[in-house]
Design a protein around this motif. Sequence first.
Motif: not given
Length: 805
Positions: A170-175
């Motif tokens: 659930d961790t964002p990897l980028g825009p």
Amino acid sequence: MGASESKLEFKEDIFRLAGEEDIAIESQWWTRFLQLPETAEDVQALWSTTDLRSLTLNTPTDRPLPNTQTSPKKNVETLIYRTIGRLLTLQTRRVYSDPNSPIAPEVLNGVRILTRLLPYIYEAEHLHDWEEQFFWTPRKPVSYVDPKNNKSKYFDGLDETKSVSEEQRDTPLGPPLGEQLVDILINYLFFPNFTLPARKDVNGLPELKPSYIVWQSGIGANKGVGMTKENEKNAVEVLRLLLALSSRALYHAAGIVAERDNKPLTYLTTQCDRQITLNTICSLLNTVLKYNQNPWTFPIDLGGPTKDTKQPLVTSCLQFLLVLITYPVPNNGANEFRKALGRLHRAEDFQFIVEGLRQILIQPASGMFRPVQRLTSTVPPIAPETLSLFWELLQCNKRFRSYLIDTDRARDFVVLVLYYAIEAKDDPAKQGTVRMCVFILQTLSVEEKFGQKLNVPFTFHETLPAVLQIANFHGSYADFLIGHIHTLLTSSNRGLESLHPALLAIVNNIGPYVQDLQRATSSMLLNVFVSMSQPSFLLANESNHLLLVSLLDAINAILEHQYEENRRFVEVIVKSRKRFEALRDFTVDGALAEVDRMAMERKDAGEATGHRSPARPGSLDSTRAPASTRSSTLNNVPEDSAFSIGDDEEDEEEQTSNLSSPTSAPTSALDDAVPSQSRNMSEKARGKQPIGQTSFSHTTSRNTSTTSLHALHALQTSTSHQNFTPTPEWLHTFLPHLPLHTILTTINHAKEPHPRANKAEDAGAVPSATTKHAGEGGEEEAKEGKLLPGRFCFISQMLIDMVLL
């Protein structure tokens, strides 16, 4: 992909996308889609409509109804991730064993696949929420089920070699993926060895770093980069994908388009680096304006496809440029591309723009092409978009508008714009072009200097194309402009009705400055007035009187500001005095009586021909009679030809009496113009009736008129006004306030000359051509498109003289 076996294998791969569930993202099988196609035609043909729609239709087992779908097949997500990821990889690192291998084939295939797929995603209404989540929320890891142990595996969608632990799922990897795609495509517009000529880095290898420089010489650059034909073709492919990505608004209902946030365009117009913004807009603009500078290379239309290899690039640049500069950023945000266009200020840049626009627009109107007129295209394919660009420049850059008028080039563009308007006026498919032309002229007309520049004699009328010539024309640019405005007002194309307010606003805006109007031009304005002052027109719907008010304001502007310089116009007004007096006497009771009289005439005409009119005689139902049952009781009023002006009052009555309606008893045009309750009144009695002195405010609403001037002699109806019924209360809202005071005072002054009037003229009471037309703030109001207030100096003096007498 020339071999039939290769195409068959590729087609089977496409079938597998729709038939097999959840193909692993790390599989090397996905690279086949980017490596096998060789041309754009291969991608277009092999990715058929049926194949693409089958990918966007996903019916989960727990939701058997297709209408309940919320996402496409999982393979669609993987295809998009792998395609965008490959485009990013080719842009950032070397992936081939031979570092000198060209990257163009794979880049082009990836761009073509996305260009082909995106419209089918946009058109699927059930995918709107998924599209918003997938493209425009921060990018997170993607999951796939490992068939060996039925456990989920997590990867970075843009780099299939990079796995992610379950704790970081659930961790964002980028825009957002959409923003990254926009950045990738903008970089490819300035990428060496792809859209720019080949360049080497310090190690002698192909450069992998974007170079943000202007493509063509012109604005912002004195020298172009020297793009090859292959570079231009690659740039077209990237621009097409940017247009497809930005085309989300095409799939919204017309009424809500302006309210929806177009995420790709919002990001492009607000978040791009300033250097990228300036180089992009200069590259697009210069490419368009430098097109076809040699007129002898204008493509010849022989019924086949064009051989002009430059045209696809110019067309794509122009379309994408217009999308960027016309996009309204939500919440009144600043559009950086439009701001950059509005900040242009150098005279050499304006000269470059004017010459480029003129070179494109002048092709069909240029006299040098007459020997091959039957071979050349009537209108350049990019002419409508070029007119749109011209209008946007006029609106967002006041310096450009001033430059155009100060250098007298505005007159040339008036002729060009009128050509496109007149050429397209009878074609329903080209109504947008006519609208654009009218709005261009309206934007120019708000400038004070523009009206003054129109007083120059028009000396090359005979060299114009036949469609633009006016029979027996002589006069100034103002005569030429008003003559063609009359043509558009009297056009038989009902689709142009909504432009009538804008056309009258043009005449209104230039009225305070025009001088020496010719008799034919003056007659045209009177012709329009006669049509608009008919009871059948005024009572047709609730807004037609606003058009009449606008026309009367235009006539007043000429009389108030340029009385001495328009003697022919004043003469035409005086000769037609009974027309204006009839309108003055048009009372509420007379209006209602006129409706009943026309209903009776239609009934009698229906009985005479064996057809009964559906309207009830003697009632207001006649205003809703179908057009096919209306009787032409006012055909004796000339509408599509010049208004006849005799040498004196008797000549006028003599001429109009010969134009009686074939369906009614012979009556004069004057009698038909005068309401029935006033026809038996003496001239003296009519003169005692009050004159409305309150001027109605000018309007430029695009939807004011629903009645075409070619049929103003009949009661016109439309879908939106078919239930309208004129009432005494409604008539009282405008009849007493028609701005007739200036016109009738001028007529009375001309009818009853006296020494005091002559002395007033000698003392300068009548304004000259240089009389200032507005008080403080007039210039600002003119720029906002408002009407300029008059100074009723000579009218006041005449009123005093009349009272003294």
